[in-house]
Design an enzyme around this catalytic site. Structure first.
Site, PDB file in Angstrom:
ATOM      1  N   TYR A  67      14.451  65.843  22.075  1.00 30.63           N
ATOM      2  CA  TYR A  67      14.127  66.391  23.388  1.00 30.63           C
ATOM      3  C   TYR A  67      12.991  67.389  23.231  1.00 30.63           C
ATOM      4  O   TYR A  67      13.098  68.343  22.472  1.00 30.63           O
ATOM      5  CB  TYR A  67      15.345  67.093  24.011  1.00 30.63           C
ATOM      6  CG  TYR A  67      15.836  66.323  25.215  1.00 30.63           C
ATOM      7  CD1 TYR A  67      15.016  66.198  26.337  1.00 30.63           C
ATOM      8  CD2 TYR A  67      17.061  65.704  25.213  1.00 30.63           C
ATOM      9  CE1 TYR A  67      15.436  65.453  27.433  1.00 30.63           C
ATOM     10  CE2 TYR A  67      17.491  64.960  26.307  1.00 30.63           C
ATOM     11  CZ  TYR A  67      16.666  64.841  27.412  1.00 30.63           C
ATOM     12  OH  TYR A  67      17.074  64.100  28.485  1.00 30.63           O
ATOM     13  N   GLU A  69      11.194  68.746  26.124  1.00 31.00           N
ATOM     14  CA  GLU A  69      10.776  69.180  27.471  1.00 31.00           C
ATOM     15  C   GLU A  69       9.824  70.358  27.371  1.00 31.00           C
ATOM     16  O   GLU A  69      10.023  71.265  26.561  1.00 31.00           O
ATOM     17  CB  GLU A  69      12.010  69.591  28.297  1.00 31.00           C
ATOM     18  CG  GLU A  69      12.749  68.412  28.871  1.00 31.00           C
ATOM     19  CD  GLU A  69      13.960  68.844  29.702  1.00 31.00           C
ATOM     20  OE1 GLU A  69      14.258  70.047  29.750  1.00 31.00           O
ATOM     21  OE2 GLU A  69      14.598  67.952  30.289  1.00 31.00           O
ATOM     22  N   ASP A 218      -8.081  55.703  39.323  1.00 29.65           N
ATOM     23  CA  ASP A 218      -6.970  55.118  38.575  1.00 29.65           C
ATOM     24  C   ASP A 218      -7.547  53.948  37.774  1.00 29.65           C
ATOM     25  O   ASP A 218      -7.761  52.861  38.303  1.00 29.65           O
ATOM     26  CB  ASP A 218      -5.897  54.643  39.558  1.00 29.65           C
ATOM     27  CG  ASP A 218      -4.764  53.886  38.879  1.00 29.65           C
ATOM     28  OD1 ASP A 218      -4.859  53.637  37.653  1.00 29.65           O
ATOM     29  OD2 ASP A 218      -3.797  53.535  39.571  1.00 29.65           O
TER      30      ASP A 218
HETATM   31  C1  LIG Z   1      -0.777  48.709  36.280  1.00 34.59           C
HETATM   32  C2  LIG Z   1      -1.256  49.688  37.248  1.00 34.59           C
HETATM   33  C3  LIG Z   1      -0.563  50.888  37.490  1.00 34.59           C
HETATM   34  C4  LIG Z   1       0.853  51.176  37.083  1.00 34.59           C
HETATM   35  O1  LIG Z   1       1.302  50.950  35.888  1.00 34.59           O
HETATM   36  P1  LIG Z   1       2.847  50.962  35.497  1.00 34.59           P
HETATM   37  O2  LIG Z   1       2.793  51.448  34.092  1.00 34.59           O
HETATM   38  O3  LIG Z   1       3.322  49.570  35.661  1.00 34.59           O
HETATM   39  O4  LIG Z   1       3.573  51.909  36.370  1.00 34.59           O
HETATM   40  C5  LIG Z   1      -1.165  51.837  38.293  1.00 34.59           C
HETATM   41  N1  LIG Z   1      -2.353  51.611  38.855  1.00 34.59           N
HETATM   42  C6  LIG Z   1      -3.021  50.466  38.688  1.00 34.59           C
HETATM   43  C7  LIG Z   1      -4.345  50.295  39.354  1.00 34.59           C
HETATM   44  C8  LIG Z   1      -2.495  49.458  37.886  1.00 34.59           C
HETATM   45  O5  LIG Z   1      -3.152  48.307  37.747  1.00 34.59           O
END
Ligand SMILES: *Cc1c(COP(=O)(O)O)cnc(C)c1O
Length: 440
Positions: A67, A69, A218
């Site tokens: 752990y 945290e 993202d």
């Molecule tokens: C794959 C993806 C995610 C999320 O990934 P996880 O690990 O499955 O939660 C977030 N944003 C975009 C644009 C993605 O393609």
């Protein structure tokens, strides 16, 4: 028999299976079958990859017992001295890799990273702008039943949908600005799950700046390409960058958040822990550090360049066979194939199922303006990260295109033809895979 093809297994999986066979034969048997499936099929799912034995091995260690945290130097548990050093190394390598000042390596997944980022930048009920899921966005960018759609108010910017537009099926940057002016979002999200073209982060920043919004990029899908310099970097344009670590970046499953802004970095840290998570997965963070180390090597750049070349080769070969690739091609690791060009009857759901019978794994995917529902779709999404890791080059990608067409053509003809043709292709796929073993 637990291990029908021991020669196919990477040494880590093989060693684990030796142990598990006695300890838990039921799970050992299923892992062995999955290892065999991965070794003998062609993986075209754009969000998947095959990690190195080192990345895999780091996850299967005693780091899982702890752990931790909190953050390095400020933990809520004793005994974290080595965990502090591991997490520091992971953070430093992430910053070096993406050229930024602050990194949080604790998010358990990409969606968790987005949750923490949004909680750092918005209050419940605030508005943010994003691309809608059906156009290539992600469920964590405002899908109704996802937290992002339940607790915030998503507004969506469009693609160019008009067939005769030179930027057909690409982001309409003027419309991004218009959507921002109309809705004054707190946050603008860019970065997608099914978008085959380069993202112009500078244009997004201009749209965000006009209304004082924060830009979040993202880069879950393209992180590896960004790290390798094969796709432009979201820095310095994005205020916050979120990503997964397991797609083109070829690390363990997980998330990562980065920024250059010290105040934002503090907020993000608080919102990851204790905002949305408890203890970090230290075995995964150790493995992330290993993956970042690999991505810093020159070989990784060569790998990512080949990923793009392979995607282009596959797209071009499919076009020659009569398929339409949305937006007319690909700049990155993935493409969306519009199957209607081959036959009006052909759906993504059928294509996915038929191709799997032949050992070619992909996913059905809506295409922009798709008249069919998500369970059917008119397209499949194909990606080159996993096959490139195996060592496939342009020749093998062209071979895959020809197999795809044989299978889909047979499926369109009759169930009997499908059955016999997928049997033949399955054997050819198996034979090619045996000459390109998975990383060990
Ligand atoms: C794959 C993806 C995610 C999320 O990934 P996880 O690990 O499955 O939660 C977030 N944003 C975009 C644009 C993605 O393609």
């Amino acid at each position: 028999m637990a291990n029908p093809h021991p020669h196919h297994h990477d040494p880590i999986t093989a060693a684990t299976l030796e142990l598990l066979k006695k300890h838990d034969p039921a799970i050992a048997d299923l892992i062995a079958k999955e290892a065999d499936r991965q070794a003998t099929t062609i993986e075209l799912i754009a969000s998947e990859n095959h990690v190195s034995a080192a990345v895999m091995h780091a996850m299967g260690t005693c780091l899982t017992n702890k752990y931790a945290e909190g953050y390095p130097g400020a933990r809520y548990y004793g005994g974290c001295v080595f965990h502090d050093q591991i997490e520091d190394l992971a953070r430093q390598r992430a910053c070096q890799l993406f050229g930024c000042r602050f990194a949080n390596v604790q998010p358990h997944s990409g969606a968790q990273a987005n949750t923490a980022a949004m909680m750092s930048l918005m209050e419940a009920g605030d508005t943010f702008a994003s691309l809608v899921l059906k156009d290539g966005g992600h469920l964590s960018h405002g899908m109704k039943i996802n937290f992002s759609g339940r607790f915030y108010k998503p507004v969506h910017y469009p693609l160019h949908y008009a067939k005769d537009h030179p930027e057909h099926e690409r982001i309409d940057y003027d419309a991004v600005k218009a959507v921002c002016r109309e809705h004054k979002p707190k946050v603008v999200m860019c970065g997608y799950s099914a978008y085959p073209r380069v993202i112009d982060f500078k244009k997004f920043r201009e749209a965000a700046d006009e209304v004082g919004a924060i830009l979040v990029a993202d880069i879950a899908h393209i992180a590896g390409l960004v790290a390798a310099g094969v796709h432009p970097s979201p820095f310095p344009h994005a205020h916050v960058v979120t990503t997964t670590t397991h797609k083109t970046l070829r690390g363990p499953r997980g998330g990562l958040i980065m920024t250059n802004d010290e105040e934002l970095a503090k907020k993000i840290d608080r919102n990851v822990f204790p905002g949305v998570q408890g203890g970090p997965l230290m075995h995964v963070i150790g493995s992330k550090a290993v993956a970042f180390g690999e991505a810093l090597k020159p070989e990784f750049k060569t790998y990512c360049q080949q990923v793009v070349k392979n995607a282009k080769a596959l797209a071009e070969a499919l076009v020659k066979l009569g398929y339409r690739i949305t937006s007319g091609g690909t700049d990155n690791h993935l493409m969306l194939v519009d199957l209607r060009q081959r036959s009006e009857k052909l759906t993504g759901a059928d294509a996915e199922k038929w191709l799997e019978m032949a050992g070619i794994i992909c996913n059905k995917n809506g295409i922009p303006d798709d008249p069919r529902p998500p369970k059917l779709t008119s397209g499949v999404r194909l990606g080159s990260p996993a096959t490139t890791t195996r060592g496939f080059k342009e020749d093998q990608m062209r071979q895959i295109a020809s197999w795809i067409d044989r299978v889909l053509g047979a499926g369109l003809e009759s169930p009997e033809t499908l059955e016999s043709e997928t049997k033949r292709v399955r054997e050819e796929v198996r034979s090619l895979c045996s000459t390109f073993p998975l990383p060990a």
